[in-house]
Design a protein around this motif. Structure first.
Motif, mmCIF file in Angstrom:
data_model
loop_
_atom_site.group_PDB
_atom_site.id
_atom_site.type_symbol
_atom_site.label_atom_id
_atom_site.label_comp_id
_atom_site.label_asym_id
_atom_site.label_seq_id
_atom_site.Cartn_x
_atom_site.Cartn_y
_atom_site.Cartn_z
ATOM 1 N N UNK A 56 2.758 -8.584 6.428
ATOM 2 C CA UNK A 56 3.659 -7.474 6.731
ATOM 3 C C UNK A 56 3.835 -6.555 5.523
ATOM 4 N N UNK A 57 4.171 -7.135 4.386
ATOM 5 C CA UNK A 57 4.453 -6.313 3.207
ATOM 6 C C UNK A 57 3.194 -5.664 2.629
ATOM 7 N N UNK A 58 2.089 -6.385 2.640
ATOM 8 C CA UNK A 58 0.853 -5.791 2.117
ATOM 9 C C UNK A 58 0.336 -4.715 3.073
ATOM 10 N N UNK A 59 0.555 -4.878 4.372
ATOM 11 C CA UNK A 59 0.187 -3.838 5.330
ATOM 12 C C UNK A 59 0.947 -2.555 5.025
ATOM 13 N N UNK A 60 2.221 -2.683 4.726
ATOM 14 C CA UNK A 60 3.043 -1.525 4.366
ATOM 15 C C UNK A 60 2.493 -0.847 3.104
ATOM 16 N N UNK A 61 2.147 -1.652 2.119
ATOM 17 C CA UNK A 61 1.578 -1.105 0.873
ATOM 18 C C UNK A 61 0.232 -0.438 1.152
ATOM 19 N N UNK A 62 -0.573 -1.071 1.984
ATOM 20 C CA UNK A 62 -1.907 -0.541 2.313
ATOM 21 C C UNK A 62 -1.816 0.846 2.936
ATOM 22 N N UNK A 63 -0.838 1.045 3.788
ATOM 23 C CA UNK A 63 -0.676 2.356 4.430
ATOM 24 C C UNK A 63 -0.258 3.447 3.445
ATOM 25 N N UNK A 64 0.406 3.048 2.364
ATOM 26 C CA UNK A 64 0.891 4.017 1.389
ATOM 27 C C UNK A 64 -0.121 4.358 0.297
ATOM 28 N N UNK A 65 -1.129 3.532 0.123
ATOM 29 C CA UNK A 65 -2.087 3.740 -0.970
ATOM 30 C C UNK A 65 -2.941 4.963 -0.666
ATOM 31 N N UNK A 66 -2.976 5.891 -1.622
ATOM 32 C CA UNK A 66 -3.758 7.119 -1.423
ATOM 33 C C UNK A 66 -4.865 7.289 -2.459
ATOM 34 N N UNK A 67 -4.879 6.450 -3.473
ATOM 35 C CA UNK A 67 -5.877 6.648 -4.528
ATOM 36 C C UNK A 67 -7.218 6.037 -4.142
#
Length: 170
Positions: free
Chosen positions: A104-115
């Motif tokens: 759950x938490x890594x999915x949230x981070x994955x969606x925010x990563x833009x680099x």
């Protein structure tokens, strides 16, 4: 449904084989380039690292599927059949909770990563997706394991040393 059974039995294994072969080929090519041809590939180390990250998370799921993760067995040895099964179910539920929370938490981070990655210019979301996919598959394997444990508990069977999910849900 033959393909579904094959997929259930061999998904992680197949992914791990492909990732391992790719890693070996990339690292071998880099060694040949550097020491035989005198040049090097700018992207090989980065790609090998990312493939290795994916292998780690696929390996967690594969370990659950094969029942090969390390565990402490001193405490369960103090109990009889049903006690061992209950402890195994509690341990699997705890691991399942961990896998779901991480996903759950890594999915949230994955969606925010833009680099993007430095050498490959690969969106880093692909790399960050490894724990999501790996722990998601781990959760599926843990649910399968819990279902088998509950079935065995209801039938009165003793849980096996390590449950191999090949015996089957599907």
């Amino acid at each position: 449904m033959k393909w579904l059974k094959w997929l259930d039995e061999h998904l992680e294994e197949s992914i791990l084989i492909v990732l391992s072969i790719l890693t070996v080929v990339i690292v071998f090519t880099q060694v040949v380039m550097r020491y035989v041809l005198g040049g090097s590939l700018t992207w090989s180390e980065e790609l090998a690292r990312y493939l290795f990250i994916w292998m780690i998370y696929m390996g967690i799921s594969y370990g659950v599927q094969k029942g090969k993760h390390l565990g402490v067995d001193a405490f369960p040895m103090m109990f009889e059949k049903k006690g061992k099964a209950v402890i195994e179910i509690i341990a699997s539920l705890s691991f399942l909770l961990f896998a779901v929370v991480i996903s759950y938490y890594v999915f949230d981070i994955t969606l925010r990563v833009t680099r993007e990655s430095a050498a490959l210019e690969l969106p880093m979301g692909w790399v960050y997706a490894a724990p999501v996919v790996g722990m998601g598959l781990t959760a599926v394997r843990l649910i399968q394991k819990i279902v088998l444990l509950v079935k065995d508990l209801k039938k009165g069977h003793e849980p096996e040393e390590s449950i191999d999910l090949q015996e089957g849900i599907i």
